[in-house]
Design a protein around this motif. Sequence first.
Motif, PDB file in Angstrom:
ATOM      1  N   SER A 297      25.226  33.019  62.648  1.00  0.00           N
ATOM      2  CA  SER A 297      24.653  32.073  63.619  1.00  0.00           C
ATOM      3  C   SER A 297      23.571  31.221  62.983  1.00  0.00           C
ATOM      4  CB  SER A 297      24.056  32.844  64.808  1.00  0.00           C
ATOM      5  OG  SER A 297      25.016  33.049  65.813  1.00  0.00           O
ATOM      6  N   ILE A 298      22.748  31.848  62.169  1.00  0.00           N
ATOM      7  CA  ILE A 298      21.680  31.119  61.485  1.00  0.00           C
ATOM      8  C   ILE A 298      22.275  30.061  60.561  1.00  0.00           C
ATOM      9  CG2 ILE A 298      19.800  31.348  59.787  1.00  0.00           C
ATOM     10  CD1 ILE A 298      19.199  34.100  61.032  1.00  0.00           C
ATOM     11  N   VAL A 299      23.308  30.450  59.817  1.00  0.00           N
ATOM     12  CA  VAL A 299      23.980  29.513  58.905  1.00  0.00           C
ATOM     13  C   VAL A 299      24.603  28.376  59.707  1.00  0.00           C
ATOM     14  CG1 VAL A 299      25.892  29.234  57.276  1.00  0.00           C
ATOM     15  CG2 VAL A 299      24.415  31.250  57.136  1.00  0.00           C
ATOM     16  N   ASN A 300      25.287  28.732  60.821  1.00  0.00           N
ATOM     17  CA  ASN A 300      25.951  27.705  61.644  1.00  0.00           C
ATOM     18  C   ASN A 300      24.955  26.688  62.185  1.00  0.00           C
ATOM     19  OD1 ASN A 300      28.451  28.854  61.227  1.00  0.00           O
ATOM     20  ND2 ASN A 300      28.433  30.015  63.150  1.00  0.00           N
ATOM     21  N   LYS A 301      23.826  27.189  62.675  1.00  0.00           N
ATOM     22  CA  LYS A 301      22.822  26.281  63.250  1.00  0.00           C
ATOM     23  C   LYS A 301      22.191  25.394  62.176  1.00  0.00           C
ATOM     24  CE  LYS A 301      23.240  26.895  67.539  1.00  0.00           C
ATOM     25  NZ  LYS A 301      23.731  25.761  68.358  1.00  0.00           N
ATOM     26  N   LYS A 302      21.978  25.930  61.005  1.00  0.00           N
ATOM     27  CA  LYS A 302      21.430  25.117  59.912  1.00  0.00           C
ATOM     28  C   LYS A 302      22.437  24.049  59.493  1.00  0.00           C
ATOM     29  CE  LYS A 302      18.116  28.436  58.052  1.00  0.00           C
ATOM     30  NZ  LYS A 302      17.726  29.301  56.912  1.00  0.00           N
ATOM     31  N   ASN A 303      23.725  24.421  59.507  1.00  0.00           N
ATOM     32  CA  ASN A 303      24.774  23.438  59.199  1.00  0.00           C
ATOM     33  C   ASN A 303      24.855  22.360  60.277  1.00  0.00           C
ATOM     34  OD1 ASN A 303      25.482  24.690  56.818  1.00  0.00           O
ATOM     35  ND2 ASN A 303      27.134  25.908  57.737  1.00  0.00           N
ATOM     36  N   GLU A 304      24.692  22.784  61.545  1.00  0.00           N
ATOM     37  CA  GLU A 304      24.708  21.831  62.647  1.00  0.00           C
ATOM     38  C   GLU A 304      23.564  20.842  62.525  1.00  0.00           C
ATOM     39  OE1 GLU A 304      24.811  24.012  66.326  1.00  0.00           O
ATOM     40  OE2 GLU A 304      26.633  25.083  65.708  1.00  0.00           O
ATOM     41  N   LEU A 305      22.405  21.321  62.085  1.00  0.00           N
ATOM     42  CA  LEU A 305      21.261  20.430  61.886  1.00  0.00           C
ATOM     43  C   LEU A 305      21.597  19.356  60.860  1.00  0.00           C
ATOM     44  CD1 LEU A 305      18.342  19.545  62.253  1.00  0.00           C
ATOM     45  CD2 LEU A 305      17.656  21.334  60.630  1.00  0.00           C
ATOM     46  N   VAL A 306      22.275  19.753  59.780  1.00  0.00           N
ATOM     47  CA  VAL A 306      22.692  18.793  58.753  1.00  0.00           C
ATOM     48  C   VAL A 306      23.660  17.771  59.348  1.00  0.00           C
ATOM     49  CG1 VAL A 306      23.939  18.515  56.567  1.00  0.00           C
ATOM     50  CG2 VAL A 306      22.328  20.411  56.846  1.00  0.00           C
ATOM     51  N   LEU A 307      24.594  18.266  60.159  1.00  0.00           N
ATOM     52  CA  LEU A 307      25.582  17.368  60.782  1.00  0.00           C
ATOM     53  C   LEU A 307      24.899  16.372  61.729  1.00  0.00           C
ATOM     54  CD1 LEU A 307      28.474  19.869  61.615  1.00  0.00           C
ATOM     55  CD2 LEU A 307      28.444  18.137  59.809  1.00  0.00           C
ATOM     56  N   TYR A 308      23.925  16.846  62.500  1.00  0.00           N
ATOM     57  CA  TYR A 308      23.213  15.960  63.422  1.00  0.00           C
ATOM     58  C   TYR A 308      22.385  14.916  62.666  1.00  0.00           C
ATOM     59  CZ  TYR A 308      24.393  18.091  67.904  1.00  0.00           C
ATOM     60  OH  TYR A 308      25.053  18.505  69.026  1.00  0.00           O
TER      61      TYR A 308
ATOM     62  N   ASP B 213      30.739   4.139  68.020  1.00  0.00           N
ATOM     63  CA  ASP B 213      31.672   5.264  67.960  1.00  0.00           C
ATOM     64  C   ASP B 213      30.896   6.520  67.541  1.00  0.00           C
ATOM     65  OD1 ASP B 213      33.922   6.828  67.865  1.00  0.00           O
ATOM     66  OD2 ASP B 213      34.408   6.247  65.808  1.00  0.00           O
ATOM     67  N   VAL B 214      30.781   7.487  68.446  1.00  0.00           N
ATOM     68  CA  VAL B 214      29.998   8.704  68.171  1.00  0.00           C
ATOM     69  C   VAL B 214      30.928   9.902  67.992  1.00  0.00           C
ATOM     70  CG1 VAL B 214      28.178  10.241  68.975  1.00  0.00           C
ATOM     71  CG2 VAL B 214      28.085   7.816  69.544  1.00  0.00           C
ATOM     72  N   LYS B 215      30.791  10.542  66.834  1.00  0.00           N
ATOM     73  CA  LYS B 215      31.588  11.736  66.553  1.00  0.00           C
ATOM     74  C   LYS B 215      30.942  12.942  67.237  1.00  0.00           C
ATOM     75  CE  LYS B 215      33.215  14.620  62.724  1.00  0.00           C
ATOM     76  NZ  LYS B 215      33.121  14.859  61.263  1.00  0.00           N
ATOM     77  N   GLU B 216      31.751  13.676  67.971  1.00  0.00           N
ATOM     78  CA  GLU B 216      31.216  14.821  68.718  1.00  0.00           C
ATOM     79  C   GLU B 216      31.027  16.023  67.794  1.00  0.00           C
ATOM     80  OE1 GLU B 216      32.237  17.539  72.666  1.00  0.00           O
ATOM     81  OE2 GLU B 216      33.433  15.772  72.204  1.00  0.00           O
ATOM     82  N   ILE B 217      29.906  16.717  67.935  1.00  0.00           N
ATOM     83  CA  ILE B 217      29.630  17.927  67.150  1.00  0.00           C
ATOM     84  C   ILE B 217      29.754  19.136  68.070  1.00  0.00           C
ATOM     85  CG2 ILE B 217      27.861  19.213  65.883  1.00  0.00           C
ATOM     86  CD1 ILE B 217      26.759  16.522  64.933  1.00  0.00           C
ATOM     87  N   ASN B 218      30.617  20.053  67.697  1.00  0.00           N
ATOM     88  CA  ASN B 218      30.807  21.274  68.493  1.00  0.00           C
ATOM     89  C   ASN B 218      29.705  22.276  68.161  1.00  0.00           C
ATOM     90  OD1 ASN B 218      33.233  20.375  69.730  1.00  0.00           O
ATOM     91  ND2 ASN B 218      34.346  20.892  67.840  1.00  0.00           N
ATOM     92  N   GLU B 219      28.803  22.469  69.099  1.00  0.00           N
ATOM     93  CA  GLU B 219      27.697  23.410  68.879  1.00  0.00           C
ATOM     94  C   GLU B 219      28.152  24.843  69.120  1.00  0.00           C
ATOM     95  OE1 GLU B 219      23.754  22.821  70.202  1.00  0.00           O
ATOM     96  OE2 GLU B 219      23.954  20.646  70.354  1.00  0.00           O
ATOM     97  N   SER B 220      27.736  25.746  68.215  1.00  0.00           N
ATOM     98  CA  SER B 220      28.086  27.150  68.359  1.00  0.00           C
ATOM     99  C   SER B 220      27.026  27.864  69.185  1.00  0.00           C
ATOM    100  CB  SER B 220      28.186  27.813  66.979  1.00  0.00           C
ATOM    101  OG  SER B 220      26.935  27.722  66.312  1.00  0.00           O
ATOM    102  N   GLU B 221      27.435  28.955  69.779  1.00  0.00           N
ATOM    103  CA  GLU B 221      26.493  29.779  70.534  1.00  0.00           C
ATOM    104  C   GLU B 221      25.684  30.619  69.553  1.00  0.00           C
ATOM    105  OE1 GLU B 221      26.680  33.108  74.141  1.00  0.00           O
ATOM    106  OE2 GLU B 221      28.472  31.961  73.599  1.00  0.00           O
ATOM    107  N   VAL B 222      24.467  30.940  69.901  1.00  0.00           N
ATOM    108  CA  VAL B 222      23.637  31.764  69.018  1.00  0.00           C
ATOM    109  C   VAL B 222      23.915  33.237  69.281  1.00  0.00           C
ATOM    110  CG1 VAL B 222      21.296  32.392  68.353  1.00  0.00           C
ATOM    111  CG2 VAL B 222      21.832  30.020  68.902  1.00  0.00           C
ATOM    112  N   PHE B 223      24.349  33.945  68.239  1.00  0.00           N
ATOM    113  CA  PHE B 223      24.556  35.389  68.313  1.00  0.00           C
ATOM    114  C   PHE B 223      23.546  36.083  67.396  1.00  0.00           C
ATOM    115  CE2 PHE B 223      28.748  33.585  69.282  1.00  0.00           C
ATOM    116  CZ  PHE B 223      29.035  34.233  70.474  1.00  0.00           C
ATOM    117  N   SER B 224      23.468  37.387  67.484  1.00  0.00           N
ATOM    118  CA  SER B 224      22.538  38.151  66.639  1.00  0.00           C
ATOM    119  C   SER B 224      23.163  38.407  65.279  1.00  0.00           C
ATOM    120  CB  SER B 224      22.173  39.484  67.309  1.00  0.00           C
ATOM    121  OG  SER B 224      23.357  40.191  67.655  1.00  0.00           O
TER     122      SER B 224
END
Length: 897
Positions: free
Chosen positions: A749-760, A734-745
């Motif tokens: 965005s930096i915070v979101n991507k770092k959080n996504e890394l933790v989730l992955y 059972d794999v939980k899907e992670i919603n990836e955010s788009e990178v903005f300036s």
Amino acid sequence: MRYMKSYEIRQMWLDFFKSKGHEVVPSASLVPNNDPSLLWINAGVTPLKKYFDGTEVPQNRRLTNAQKAIRTNDIDNVGKTARHHTFFEMLGNFSIGDYFRAEVLPWAVELLTSKEWFDIPMEKLYFTVYTDDNESIKLWNSLGVPMDHIIKLEDNFWEIGEGPCGPDTEIFFDRGEKYDPKHLGIKLLKEDIENDRYIEIWNIVFSQFNSKIGVKRSEYKELPSKNIDTGAGLERLCCIMQDAETNYETDLFLPIINKVEEITNVKYTGQIAFKVIADHLRSVTFAVSDGAMLSNEGRGYVLRRILRRACRYGKSLGMKEAFLYKLVDVVCDNMKQFYPYLLDTKEMVKEVIKQEEKKFLLTLENGEKKLSDYIKNSKNKVVDGKFAFKLYDTFGFPIELTTEIANESGFEVDLDEFKSNLEKQKELARNSRSDEQSFNSQNEDMLNFNEESIFVGYDTLETTSTINGIFKDGSLSSCATGEVILCFDKTPFYATMGGQVGDKGLVTINNKSYEVKDSIKLPNGEQAIVVNLDCEVKIGDKVKLSVDKLSRSQTEANHSGTHILNEALRCVLGKHVCQQGSFVNDKLLRFDFNNFYLPSNEELIKIEKICNNEISKNIDSNIVEMPINEAKKLGVQAMFGEKYGDVVRVVTIGFSKELCGGTHVKNTKQINKLAILSCESKGSGIFRVVAVTGNDCLDKVISELKPVLDEINEVKSKINETLKLAKENDITIDVKEINESEVFSSYESIVNKKNELVLYKDLLKEVNKQFNKLNKEKSIISTDDYIKNVKVINNTNVLICKTFDLDSELLKDLVDRLSDVLDNSVVFFANVSNGKILFVSKSKVKSVNCGSLVKLAATITLGGGGGRPDFAQAGGKDVSKVDDAINEVTNLIEKSL
């Protein structure tokens, strides 16, 4: 001699030197700006270093100040002597290549002895001079100083490292025989004996030589620009002018001491505790007001130690709760006349101190417990010196308290080892301070160069200019080639200063263009360029100067963005935030600021949004020059302690209003956007934001995120590998899907991507966990095939088996499950795999010891191991003896039942 209050003494000093043409320089912040070599401003001359080493020439070469300072190298003497302090004010007068000995010594006599000024009797003053300084001896004598009041001393020479140095003369006040119980008289001065009779009140340094390592002092070359550097301790002058027993009985300290009496209900009779508390509270109040923070490193650690030391001494006066914060009002009220800003910061300072006190009282309690435990568990009746030092250094335990508690339990403290550890710590501190006041060597040609050079770079980026100065290898030349420094009658090149890097661009000589390597500022303010030429240039040559337009515009966007960021930080974090340094070029901006904590991601996102909201308004920048007093009335921000001229440049960009000489955008639309890339601690309550501006913010954010994005892809690849393996083995995960955010300036965005890394990373752990669990369940060996081999011996279920090539974890799981289903049982397995044997046993019968079973089997098969009576495992090497081992184990079990 007149009685004078502290504020009167301070003001009289400044007024006297103002009457002699000196400019009154405001006291700089205790926290040094852009000087990593210093923890604190620790002398009156420290903020003026750039003038003494010739880096810069002041508008007025005569300066005077009352500079607040902190020194902690003698902290253990505070309260024990009459004059040691951590916080003090140094009154000074300084000549930067202007007057010298012939002027300053008569002024000293006038200020000290004239009835118009301090009115100190000449007969009360004594003067020490450097042994070879005959000029000062003659001059003092001609001014009315008796020869028997002039003492030659070899130590009267100021010198720290290479650079400016020179003889000094010190002025002492004689407090009389009351303070000379052994009647040693002038011997106290001549032999430099510590005493309370002759009090040094003023030191005058004749900075006239350039010291060089390996050169004899008598052979030092004279400086091209001779300087005067003097210092007079306000606290000592107060002691004399107020006829006090020690500095602590003056109006600088008594109000604090009186408040401590009131809070503690203990009368002051000279106790060290009162003195330490009064001194240390002044240090902490001023330091925190100036932007310092309490921490576990750098100046923050020093400040914490000062406060905790005061807290400890409060405990000796019976205080068992926070009380030091209640003294802040007294400090602020006592000093508000000269330092009115204290009233704006006092509530913040009180809260900082209160929280630290509460924290330390808990720490102190833990320290007492550690000492108590040490005594309880020690057998030799001696508290180890290293342990005592740890209590002192880590828990703030005074050695006196350690000794007292130890003695009460019949213990002694190894004080020699304690002192040895203390000295090592002091030596480390001394080494870190070794060059803190040394100055760079002066460059005579640059100091004397004073050609008119007009900066026109605010309005134009290209000029045809005339060379009016050429420096080759630091020397002024009429012509030169190779790497040179060139000055011009006018220049569009902005020199590196105020955090903004110098302009890039070209200098064109005889139709050939050369790249400008650097743009610098000379001591007298001329803006110059550094360039490497393959042709000869000479004074008077005409050249074309062209600033790189793109680089300048990007630098301006970053510089203006820094101003907006500064104000946004203050909006979100509080008005206590002040600039502590900055760096701006065409690539990015760095901004250092003080705060109580590292801002949260949510706060940084809010700060960034405020910046971009202001930028999006397309506001015109408003830049005007005005007298500094008018600028102050407008509430303009300035670098605390920075030296400004009489006329200043006020830069208003939206809600930001600062004093600044740098170049800026004409409208905020030229900034386009601001993106914060990071925020980190630089130690001691200072934090650094790195940000970018402009159309390519997105590319810069992606570049900043590259390591994070790469790691996300790497983790996703590992997840897919596990999922592929699961599919091959008919395992469903059972794999939980992670919603990836788009990178903005944006920083978000930096915070979101770092959080996504933790989730992955969490997802990878979960996928692996599921796979291992399901794969194990799939691989579980059925117990049915083994239970049929059970033998019953004396009402005990005994199962002994030999297996082949089972996974070790599966084997142990099998033994566990068999033991669970067999009541009153003994299970023993021997598994042969890859030429080795693993014995595993589990017993529910007390008479059978599993550890003995596997040890016996391991011994027979030339292996080893063991374990608990109820579970054990061991290894064997000789596979040919497995059956022998099983037979012997069977016999041992039968005998045990």
